[in-house]
Design a protein around this motif. Structure first.
Motif, PDB file in Angstrom:
ATOM      1  N   SER A   1      29.165  72.314  25.965  1.00  0.00           N
ATOM      2  CA  SER A   1      29.741  73.443  26.672  1.00  0.00           C
ATOM      3  C   SER A   1      30.886  73.997  25.824  1.00  0.00           C
ATOM      4  N   SER A   2      30.983  75.311  25.774  1.00  0.00           N
ATOM      5  CA  SER A   2      31.971  75.946  24.898  1.00  0.00           C
ATOM      6  C   SER A   2      33.043  76.666  25.703  1.00  0.00           C
ATOM      7  N   ILE A   3      34.224  76.723  25.106  1.00  0.00           N
ATOM      8  CA  ILE A   3      35.345  77.430  25.731  1.00  0.00           C
ATOM      9  C   ILE A   3      36.298  77.868  24.630  1.00  0.00           C
ATOM     10  N   ALA A   4      36.955  78.991  24.855  1.00  0.00           N
ATOM     11  CA  ALA A   4      37.946  79.457  23.886  1.00  0.00           C
ATOM     12  C   ALA A   4      39.161  78.543  23.909  1.00  0.00           C
ATOM     13  N   PRO A   5      39.735  78.220  22.765  1.00  0.00           N
ATOM     14  CA  PRO A   5      40.922  77.356  22.753  1.00  0.00           C
ATOM     15  C   PRO A   5      42.122  78.070  23.366  1.00  0.00           C
ATOM     16  N   ASP A   6      43.036  77.283  23.903  1.00  0.00           N
ATOM     17  CA  ASP A   6      44.265  77.850  24.453  1.00  0.00           C
ATOM     18  C   ASP A   6      45.507  77.245  23.804  1.00  0.00           C
ATOM     19  N   MET A   7      45.309  76.449  22.761  1.00  0.00           N
ATOM     20  CA  MET A   7      46.444  75.808  22.096  1.00  0.00           C
ATOM     21  C   MET A   7      46.070  75.512  20.650  1.00  0.00           C
ATOM     22  N   ALA A   8      47.053  75.602  19.761  1.00  0.00           N
ATOM     23  CA  ALA A   8      46.852  75.257  18.355  1.00  0.00           C
ATOM     24  C   ALA A   8      47.865  74.202  17.957  1.00  0.00           C
ATOM     25  N   VAL A   9      47.425  73.244  17.151  1.00  0.00           N
ATOM     26  CA  VAL A   9      48.301  72.212  16.595  1.00  0.00           C
ATOM     27  C   VAL A   9      48.359  72.450  15.093  1.00  0.00           C
ATOM     28  N   VAL A  10      49.572  72.734  14.586  1.00  0.00           N
ATOM     29  CA  VAL A  10      49.753  73.100  13.187  1.00  0.00           C
ATOM     30  C   VAL A  10      50.680  72.088  12.515  1.00  0.00           C
ATOM     31  N   ASN A  11      50.325  71.702  11.296  1.00  0.00           N
ATOM     32  CA  ASN A  11      51.156  70.785  10.517  1.00  0.00           C
ATOM     33  C   ASN A  11      51.866  71.554   9.402  1.00  0.00           C
ATOM     34  N   PHE A  12      53.181  71.433   9.375  1.00  0.00           N
ATOM     35  CA  PHE A  12      54.013  72.079   8.370  1.00  0.00           C
ATOM     36  C   PHE A  12      54.811  71.021   7.608  1.00  0.00           C
ATOM     37  N   ALA A  13      55.228  71.367   6.387  1.00  0.00           N
ATOM     38  CA  ALA A  13      56.102  70.465   5.631  1.00  0.00           C
ATOM     39  C   ALA A  13      56.994  71.269   4.703  1.00  0.00           C
ATOM     40  N   VAL A  14      58.210  70.774   4.524  1.00  0.00           N
ATOM     41  CA  VAL A  14      59.148  71.315   3.536  1.00  0.00           C
ATOM     42  C   VAL A  14      59.240  70.302   2.402  1.00  0.00           C
ATOM     43  N   VAL A  15      58.955  70.745   1.196  1.00  0.00           N
ATOM     44  CA  VAL A  15      59.029  69.889   0.012  1.00  0.00           C
ATOM     45  C   VAL A  15      60.085  70.460  -0.924  1.00  0.00           C
ATOM     46  N   LYS A  16      61.082  69.635  -1.274  1.00  0.00           N
ATOM     47  CA  LYS A  16      62.151  70.078  -2.162  1.00  0.00           C
ATOM     48  C   LYS A  16      62.361  69.054  -3.278  1.00  0.00           C
ATOM     49  N   GLN A  17      62.702  69.580  -4.455  1.00  0.00           N
ATOM     50  CA  GLN A  17      62.997  68.721  -5.601  1.00  0.00           C
ATOM     51  C   GLN A  17      64.362  69.072  -6.162  1.00  0.00           C
ATOM     52  N   ALA A  18      65.106  68.040  -6.565  1.00  0.00           N
ATOM     53  CA  ALA A  18      66.429  68.247  -7.163  1.00  0.00           C
ATOM     54  C   ALA A  18      66.736  67.048  -8.059  1.00  0.00           C
TER      55      ALA A  18
ATOM     56  N   GLN B   1      61.078  58.209 -17.653  1.00  0.00           N
ATOM     57  CA  GLN B   1      62.407  58.806 -17.515  1.00  0.00           C
ATOM     58  C   GLN B   1      62.567  59.416 -16.122  1.00  0.00           C
ATOM     59  N   LEU B   2      63.601  59.006 -15.418  1.00  0.00           N
ATOM     60  CA  LEU B   2      63.890  59.572 -14.106  1.00  0.00           C
ATOM     61  C   LEU B   2      64.379  61.011 -14.278  1.00  0.00           C
ATOM     62  N   ILE B   3      63.669  61.955 -13.677  1.00  0.00           N
ATOM     63  CA  ILE B   3      64.038  63.365 -13.831  1.00  0.00           C
ATOM     64  C   ILE B   3      64.516  64.001 -12.527  1.00  0.00           C
ATOM     65  N   GLY B   4      64.408  63.310 -11.421  1.00  0.00           N
ATOM     66  CA  GLY B   4      64.872  63.883 -10.169  1.00  0.00           C
ATOM     67  C   GLY B   4      64.270  63.186  -8.966  1.00  0.00           C
ATOM     68  N   TYR B   5      64.421  63.847  -7.818  1.00  0.00           N
ATOM     69  CA  TYR B   5      63.935  63.289  -6.559  1.00  0.00           C
ATOM     70  C   TYR B   5      63.209  64.373  -5.764  1.00  0.00           C
ATOM     71  N   GLN B   6      62.262  63.929  -4.985  1.00  0.00           N
ATOM     72  CA  GLN B   6      61.507  64.851  -4.118  1.00  0.00           C
ATOM     73  C   GLN B   6      61.619  64.375  -2.674  1.00  0.00           C
ATOM     74  N   THR B   7      61.915  65.318  -1.775  1.00  0.00           N
ATOM     75  CA  THR B   7      61.951  65.007  -0.342  1.00  0.00           C
ATOM     76  C   THR B   7      60.863  65.808   0.367  1.00  0.00           C
ATOM     77  N   ILE B   8      60.217  65.158   1.321  1.00  0.00           N
ATOM     78  CA  ILE B   8      59.183  65.808   2.133  1.00  0.00           C
ATOM     79  C   ILE B   8      59.500  65.545   3.597  1.00  0.00           C
ATOM     80  N   ASN B   9      59.620  66.606   4.363  1.00  0.00           N
ATOM     81  CA  ASN B   9      59.849  66.511   5.803  1.00  0.00           C
ATOM     82  C   ASN B   9      58.735  67.293   6.498  1.00  0.00           C
ATOM     83  N   SER B  10      57.945  66.584   7.313  1.00  0.00           N
ATOM     84  CA  SER B  10      56.777  67.193   7.955  1.00  0.00           C
ATOM     85  C   SER B  10      56.981  67.287   9.461  1.00  0.00           C
ATOM     86  N   ILE B  11      56.483  68.364  10.043  1.00  0.00           N
ATOM     87  CA  ILE B  11      56.534  68.525  11.499  1.00  0.00           C
ATOM     88  C   ILE B  11      55.169  68.967  12.016  1.00  0.00           C
TER      89      ILE B  11
END
Length: 246
Positions: free
Chosen positions: A45-62, A118-128
């Motif tokens: 049986s089919s029905i139109a969705p009424d909700m979306a689940v989205v995955n986002f992330a912020v990736v930064k390097q320094a 050689q260590l050149i920096g760091y990366q952070t990832i925060n996902s929601i």
């Protein structure tokens, strides 16, 4: 001789008890098995969705972990503030992952000797994970989030908040399919279909399957990301066992 005779009779009686107790069970095993027809029916049986689940992330390097974290925090705080001001409730925003990882450069070997990384920096990832209950805003939410700092993710799952009614409809369709199959089989075999003896819903639990046949969603603005919601197709499988009338 009398005591020995008495003991012999008693032992014979005791040995006979298990055999007497097993007689009904043995008779049950010898009883002819009731003829049955067992079929599996699939329903959907089919029905139109009424909700979306989205995955986002912020990736930064320094260069330092502190700098990478500060930059990530600023971007994610801006995204969360915008989502909340856009009407998304706290309960629909959930941190789904966080990590800080060192980044290395691996030099080429010199004179056949492997060089130290050689260590050149760091990366952070925060996902929601964002649960969006107003699908008309989905394109605009994606566009705004990217503008504010989201630079990874974007997986979208269209689902339904309360799919019980459509799942029940799929169950009915599955049983109807099984009954139709059983009637076809019984007619082909020249036997008469009897009463239903057993109905089992097969696992796993039904999950929505996207059906890509819907039209484009109305965009919230000219800059919004175009998305298609389609339909969710819920599938149920049941196994039904029928008696064959003699």
């Amino acid at each position: 001789m009398a005591p020995n005779y008495t003991r012999t009779v008693l032992m014979t009686a005791l040995l006979a008890l298990p055999l007497a107790a097993a007689a009904p069970a043995f008779a049950q095993e010898m009883k002819p098995r009731e003829p049955v027809i067992s079929v599996t029916g699939d329903g959907e049986s089919s029905i139109a969705p009424d909700m979306a689940v989205v995955n986002f992330a912020v990736v930064k390097q320094a260069k330092t972990a502190r700098e990478a974290l500060d930059e990530n925090n600023k971007a994610m705080n801006d995204v969360l503030a915008a989502l909340k001001s856009g009407g998304i409730a706290e309960r629909d925003l959930q941190t789904s992952g966080f990590s800080i990882q060192p980044q290395y450069n691996y030099p080429q070997p010199v004179d056949g000797q492997q060089q130290q990384p050689q260590l050149i920096g760091y990366q952070t990832i925060n996902s929601i994970t964002v649960r969006l209950r107003d699908l008309a805003k989905l394109g605009a939410v994606i566009d705004q989030s990217v503008s504010l700092g989201i630079n990874q993710g974007g997986d979208i799952q269209f689902t339904n908040d309360k799919p019980d009614a459509v799942i029940d409809e799929a169950r009915k369709n599955a049983v109807a399919s099984a009954v139709k199959k059983a009637k076809t089989l019984s007619e082909a075999a020249g036997v008469k279909l009897g009463r239903i003896l057993e109905i089992n819903e097969n696992v796993p639990r039904v999950m929505p399957q996207p059906v890509y046949r819907a039209t484009m969603m109305k965009e919230a603005s000219d800059a919004a990301v175009p998305v298609q919601s389609g339909e969710n197709n819920y599938n149920v499988s049941v196994t039904v066992t029928f008696a064959i009338e003699q």
